[in-house]
Design an enzyme around this catalytic site. Structure first.
Site, PDB file in Angstrom:
ATOM      1  N   ASP A 204      17.400  43.837  91.080  1.00  0.00           N
ATOM      2  CA  ASP A 204      16.994  43.886  89.873  1.00  0.00           C
ATOM      3  C   ASP A 204      15.950  42.990  89.512  1.00  0.00           C
ATOM      4  OD1 ASP A 204      17.907  44.986  87.237  1.00  0.00           O
ATOM      5  OD2 ASP A 204      18.735  42.954  87.002  1.00  0.00           O
ATOM      6  N   GLU A 241      12.306  45.836  91.747  1.00  0.00           N
ATOM      7  CA  GLU A 241      12.025  46.073  90.623  1.00  0.00           C
ATOM      8  C   GLU A 241      10.957  45.186  90.251  1.00  0.00           C
ATOM      9  OE1 GLU A 241      13.768  46.929  85.876  1.00  0.00           O
ATOM     10  OE2 GLU A 241      14.551  45.317  87.092  1.00  0.00           O
TER      11      GLU A 241
HETATM   12  C1  NOJ Z   1      17.072  45.779  84.688  1.00  0.00           C
HETATM   13  C2  NOJ Z   1      18.019  46.961  84.659  1.00  0.00           C
HETATM   14  O1  NOJ Z   1      17.155  48.027  85.001  1.00  0.00           O
HETATM   15  C3  NOJ Z   1      18.416  47.247  83.244  1.00  0.00           C
HETATM   16  O2  NOJ Z   1      19.000  48.370  82.745  1.00  0.00           O
HETATM   17  C4  NOJ Z   1      18.980  45.948  82.820  1.00  0.00           C
HETATM   18  O3  NOJ Z   1      19.421  45.791  81.380  1.00  0.00           O
HETATM   19  C5  NOJ Z   1      18.157  44.593  83.102  1.00  0.00           C
HETATM   20  N1  NOJ Z   1      17.650  44.507  84.338  1.00  0.00           N
HETATM   21  C6  NOJ Z   1      19.168  43.194  83.000  1.00  0.00           C
HETATM   22  O4  NOJ Z   1      20.346  43.303  83.725  1.00  0.00           O
END
Ligand code: NOJ
Length: 551
Positions: A204, A241
């Site tokens: 993430d 990501e």
């Molecule tokens: C990225 C995630 O894809 C998203 O859903 C989330 O709100 C944020 N990170 C914060 O954790």
């Protein structure tokens, strides 16, 4: 790096399927999806052709950010089941030829995580340095990620009279990765889940996680994580990501030569250009972007996607381009979020037009890289705009036309999220009916997956955009030593003619259309011409002498 044994690099030709256990299948009838329910749907996923399941966060959480706010990195949210149920899922998935990866959310914890509870209790807490504190927030700050909820990245803690950093919500304090103890804890978390059979992680918010004030050598750190994972398991993957321009993304792969940081990254830039091309009915924005997309080192891979669980972000488009996409696909304010994104799923954006929807998925599976599906895409689920913001696309999976779409036997008001209504309600869109309908989207996606898996050049090959006289058409070629695939996609409703001039194809070469098994012969003279319907698509395998693959 030269790779000799390609079979180890499973992610190069994987089919990734993202799901949230909570909204997938409820087996105990309490209204919340669970691991046992998922276990009962593994055969469905295997039948679809999925090779890797990405589990969204399943850890204990106050659930203020759909589980991305974690209170125990080693736990399983009791509503979903326990470790035993998770291991059953992992083991059964493996038995069906599918790996399981999990979300690794270590940029931040929940503010209810025991580390933060202790950290904020006193400046002397042994966990104080697990988080990032400052007497004053910096005068210049980037715009918060969720501007509708937050107006600063720093929150004042009254008790200890300092501000803490939170790149996302204020209830998600950022971990201080500059602290070696935090890095040690993260390694243990990774090691723990890998011992349980997880094949890697969707990491993430990577740039937020590693680029922190006062932390030197963020890329050294990412490199050390990658080598740690490699030591623990040769098959461990880090799917990051990283929503940044391509040249910056390259750094997160470790650069062109090193190839030793993230194994895979989502292609956010390409995804946004797909929507611009769809909106304009003109393939050139995507063609130009793909032509400029860096070719990756051999082990690394792009993860292509059309939708995910978040807003469909359009942040990398210009303001005018973004407006064009809004006008085409999200004309009402409630369909937009944060001034940069859309909270809809693909089929309603394309007005349910089956030709256009199929063209978009055909494109997804033919793009160089590894495709990633978000649950429900395979049956063409719609969003529920009554649900707030990004959650509109997180409604329960629609299994049958029955009550609650077959997701749960609970009373509808007890469901973790309401089922989608209107034209995309379970009575119209569900997996069960589509399994028995040869012409369904589900069976079409299954065919695409079958053709993708039978065309490893898509994951491995050299990619070229083939110039076309018609701007509406994207023609691209991917080839490796073993095969060559040419994919054609018409972004416009009008029919088009494709002209292919490939100097290195011998006249008389057989060309097979993979999706419908038509066969052609490369002409003696002049270009190879192919008519395409409005929103038409074709996958052509240019058969080499000696190619013995099934078509
Ligand atoms: C990225 C995630 O894809 C998203 O859903 C989330 O709100 C944020 N990170 C914060 O954790």
């Amino acid at each position: 790096m030269r790779v000799t044994d390609t079979s180890d690099l499973w992610w190069k030709t994987a089919v990734v399927y993202c799901l949230d256990v909570e909204t997938y299948m409820d087996w105990n009838g309490d209204g919340c999806g669970d691991l046992e329910g998922l276990a009962h749907r593994l055969d469905y996923l295997a039948e679809l052709g999925v090779t890797c399941i990405w589990l969204m966060p399943f850890y204990p959480s106050p659930d203020r950010d759909d589980g991305y706010d974690i209170t125990d990195y080693y736990g399983v949210d009791a509503r979903l089941g326990h470790h035993g149920d998770l291991v059953e899922v992992i083991r059964t998935a493996k038995d069906r030829g599918m790996r399981v990866i999990a979300d690794l959310v270590v940029n931040h914890t929940s503010d209810q995580h025991p580390w933060f509870v202790s950290a904020r209790s006193s400046r002397e807490s042994p966990f104080r340095d697990f988080y990032v504190w400052a007497d004053e927030p910096p005068a210049k700050q980037p715009e918060p990620v969720f501007p509708d909820q937050e107006d600063s990245l720093w929150e004042y803690d009254k008790k200890t009279k300092q501000y803490y950093l939170h790149n996302f919500y204020k209830h998600q304090p950022d971990l201080n990765v500059a602290n070696p103890r935090v890095r040690e804890e993260i390694a243990k978390v990774i090691g723990f889940w890998m011992e349980l059979g997880i094949s890697g992680f969707r990491v993430d918010a990577v740039p937020f996680f590693i680029e922190q004030p006062g932390f030197e050598g963020p890329h050294d750190y990412l490199r050390s994580l990658r080598s740690y994972i490699g030591r623990r398991s040769g098959e461990g993957v880090l799917l990051g990501e990283v929503n940044l321009p391509y040249e910056d993304q390259l750094k997160y792969f470790g650069g062109l030569d090193a190839d030793d940081e993230l194994t895979m990254q989502f292609d956010f830039v390409g995804m946004q250009q797909i929507y611009l091309s769809l909106a304009r009915e003109d393939a050139t924005p995507l063609a130009d972007t793909l032509a400029a997309r860096p070719a990756l080192p051999e082990v690394a891979q792009w993860a292509n996607f059309l939708r995910n669980h978040d807003e469909l972000t359009l942040d990398k488009l210009t303001e005018d381009e973004r407006q064009e996409v809004f006008d085409a696909f999200a004309p009402e304010e409630r369909m937009q979020v944060y001034g940069r994104g859309i909270v809809r799923r693909l089929p309603p954006m394309l007005h349910g037009d089956p030709r256009r929807i199929r063209m978009a998925y055909s494109l997804l599976f033919s793009l160089p890289g590894t495709p990633v599906l978000f649950y429900g895409e395979e049956i063409g689920m719609g969003e529920n705009l009554d649900l707030p913001g990004r959650t509109s696309v997180r409604s329960p999976m629609q299994w049958t036309s029955g009550a609650n779409g077959g997701f749960s036997k609970a009373d509808p008001e007890d469901l973790v999220a309401p089922v989608t209504g209107d034209g995309f309600a379970p009575s119209h869109v569900n997996a069960s009916q589509q399994r028995h309908d040869e012409g369904s989207l589900l069976n079409f996606i299954r065919l695409l997956i079958q053709c993708y898996r039978n065309s490893p050049e898509i994951g491995w090959g050299r990619f070229t955009v083939l110039e076309q006289p018609d701007r509406a058409v994207l023609a691209h070629q991917i080839e490796n030593g073993q095969g060559r695939l040419v994919a054609l996609h018409n972004f416009a409703p009008e029919p088009a003619t494709v002209r292919l001039e490939l100097e290195d194809v011998e006249p008389g070469t057989v060309v097979t259309s993979l999706l419908d098994a038509d066969e052609y012969t490369w002409p003696e003279e002049g270009p190879f011409e192919q008519p395409l319907d409005g929103y038409g698509y074709r996958w052509l395998r240019v058969i080499r002498p000696g190619d013995q693959r099934l078509t």
